[in-house]
Write an enzyme that holds these catalytic residues in place. Structure first.
Site, PDB file in Angstrom:
ATOM      1  N   HIS A 292       1.277  -1.288  17.209  1.00  0.00           N
ATOM      2  CA  HIS A 292       1.553  -2.669  16.809  1.00  0.00           C
ATOM      3  C   HIS A 292       2.877  -3.189  17.387  1.00  0.00           C
ATOM      4  O   HIS A 292       2.963  -4.334  17.827  1.00  0.00           O
ATOM      5  CB  HIS A 292       1.551  -2.817  15.286  1.00  0.00           C
ATOM      6  CG  HIS A 292       0.231  -2.456  14.665  1.00  0.00           C
ATOM      7  ND1 HIS A 292       0.052  -2.306  13.324  1.00  0.00           N
ATOM      8  CD2 HIS A 292      -0.984  -2.209  15.232  1.00  0.00           C
ATOM      9  CE1 HIS A 292      -1.213  -1.982  13.068  1.00  0.00           C
ATOM     10  NE2 HIS A 292      -1.862  -1.907  14.224  1.00  0.00           N
TER      11      HIS A 292
ATOM     12  N   ASP B 191      -4.507  -4.024  18.887  1.00  0.00           N
ATOM     13  CA  ASP B 191      -4.391  -2.580  19.123  1.00  0.00           C
ATOM     14  C   ASP B 191      -4.548  -2.241  20.603  1.00  0.00           C
ATOM     15  O   ASP B 191      -3.801  -1.428  21.153  1.00  0.00           O
ATOM     16  CB  ASP B 191      -5.494  -1.827  18.348  1.00  0.00           C
ATOM     17  CG  ASP B 191      -5.165  -1.649  16.875  1.00  0.00           C
ATOM     18  OD1 ASP B 191      -3.994  -1.759  16.488  1.00  0.00           O
ATOM     19  OD2 ASP B 191      -6.115  -1.383  16.108  1.00  0.00           O
TER      20      ASP B 191
ATOM     21  N   HIS C  29      -7.643  -8.072  15.483  1.00  0.00           N
ATOM     22  CA  HIS C  29      -6.763  -6.913  15.337  1.00  0.00           C
ATOM     23  C   HIS C  29      -7.098  -5.834  16.369  1.00  0.00           C
ATOM     24  O   HIS C  29      -6.206  -5.132  16.863  1.00  0.00           O
ATOM     25  CB  HIS C  29      -6.791  -6.327  13.927  1.00  0.00           C
ATOM     26  CG  HIS C  29      -5.790  -5.226  13.777  1.00  0.00           C
ATOM     27  ND1 HIS C  29      -4.449  -5.472  13.573  1.00  0.00           N
ATOM     28  CD2 HIS C  29      -5.898  -3.882  13.912  1.00  0.00           C
ATOM     29  CE1 HIS C  29      -3.789  -4.331  13.568  1.00  0.00           C
ATOM     30  NE2 HIS C  29      -4.646  -3.341  13.768  1.00  0.00           N
TER      31      HIS C  29
ATOM     32  N   HIS D 261      -8.697   3.636  19.606  1.00  0.00           N
ATOM     33  CA  HIS D 261      -7.479   4.154  20.242  1.00  0.00           C
ATOM     34  C   HIS D 261      -7.760   5.224  21.295  1.00  0.00           C
ATOM     35  O   HIS D 261      -7.144   5.231  22.359  1.00  0.00           O
ATOM     36  CB  HIS D 261      -6.539   4.722  19.184  1.00  0.00           C
ATOM     37  CG  HIS D 261      -6.009   3.677  18.254  1.00  0.00           C
ATOM     38  ND1 HIS D 261      -5.265   2.604  18.705  1.00  0.00           N
ATOM     39  CD2 HIS D 261      -6.125   3.510  16.920  1.00  0.00           C
ATOM     40  CE1 HIS D 261      -4.941   1.844  17.675  1.00  0.00           C
ATOM     41  NE2 HIS D 261      -5.454   2.365  16.583  1.00  0.00           N
TER      42      HIS D 261
HETATM   43 ZN   LIG Z   1      -3.916  -1.492  14.426  1.00  0.00          ZN
END
Ligand SMILES: [Zn+2]
Length: 293
Positions: free
Chosen positions: A67, A227, A223, A250
């Site tokens: 973030h 990321d 969001h 991720h």
């Molecule tokens: Zn996040």
């Protein structure tokens, strides 16, 4: 510039300070609780990646970097020293907005050095089951992200954004992370969300949310863009390319970064005339920047 909070995953209390850094140094984390040990925010230092992106160097961890790194890219910050006194960055409200506000308050300064971009020259596509991520040549940085989440408020959402010209700040920075009440106990038992609370993530119930209102109707997919931008910061440079992701996370974001860096035929380093690197300015920036320029 300081703030403090808890880490989302570890629950660890942490104080964080952002300092100016010399042109060419990139983003560097410093563990003040470990004799100032430094961990650079680059792909080579990526460690375990599951619910968050963590960096590790010689056993020293910096967790949940995405973030803050996302805020740096969104604001055009190339160089900064980030001091933390624990192993995880503060989650604050679960978005990048508090970081953006903090950095803007301190100010941003141009440095007398041309910014180097990583310009994508050839496409690269990666698939893993029904997950997909790709990057295509483009003259600017844009992202298109799709998710498909089995929840009445989410379902299939796609968000496309051109990240230059301030749209990151307007459309992405405030989007918060989210989690579901149903998964909560299992995740707590695994020690994955010790710091989670209604103040730092959107809590999904079976058919709605517990802590509304949403900041955007499609806050969830926004969001994911946040990321992705933070994970792609681990390229160590701003990217010029169009990134397309579908149900990635991720692990795939950081896998894309390392694939790009490994194959030098995919990209070239370019400068854009008039584009200089930028650093965080702060009340004590004068002293710190003396050696920078
Ligand atoms: Zn996040």
């Amino acid at each position: 510039m300081e703030c403090s909070g808890v880490g989302l995953h570890s629950g660890a209390p942490v104080a964080m300070r952002i300092l100016p850094a010399a042109a060419g140094s990139g983003i560097v984390f410093r563990r003040t609780d470990l004799d100032g040990f430094e961990v650079e925010a680059i792909s080579r230092n990526v460690a375990r990646v599951s619910y968050a992106t963590s960096l590790m160097k010689k056993g020293v961890l910096i967790s949940t970097t995405e973030h803050l790194l996302s805020a740096f890219i969104g604001l055009g910050i190339d160089n900064a020293m980030v001091e933390v006194d624990n192993l995880e960055l503060p989650i604050l409200d679960g978005s990048a907005r508090p970081f953006v506000e903090m950095i803007r308050k301190a100010g941003i300064r141009k440095q007398r050095r041309s910014r180097k971009y990583l310009k994508i020259l050839r496409e690269l596509e990666m698939r893993e089951g029904n997950k997909f991520i790709a990057v295509y040549p483009a003259d600017t940085y844009s992202v298109s992200y799709s998710i498909n989440f089995p929840h009445p408020l989410i379902g299939k959402e796609t968000f496309e954004v051109e990240l230059s010209n301030g749209s990151y700040l307007k459309h992405i920075a405030a989007a918060r992370t989210f989690g579901s009440r149903q998964d909560e106990q299992a995740m707590r038992n695994m020690g994955l969300i010790r710091g989670a609370s209604r103040e730092n993530c959107i809590v999904l119930t079976r058919d709605g949310i517990e802590n509304g209102p949403l900041r955007f109707p499609d806050e969830f997919v926004r969001h994911k863009v946040l990321d992705l931008v933070g994970d792609l910061a681990l390229l160590g440079k701003q990217i010029l390319g169009n990134v397309v992701a579908d149900r990635a996370g991720h692990a795939m974001h950081t896998a894309l970064v390392s694939r790009i860096l490994r194959d030098k035929s995919l990209w070239e380093e370019v400068t854009v005339s008039g584009e200089e690197t930028e650093e965080v300015a702060s009340s004590n920036s004068r002293a710190a920047a003396g050696s920078a320029l």
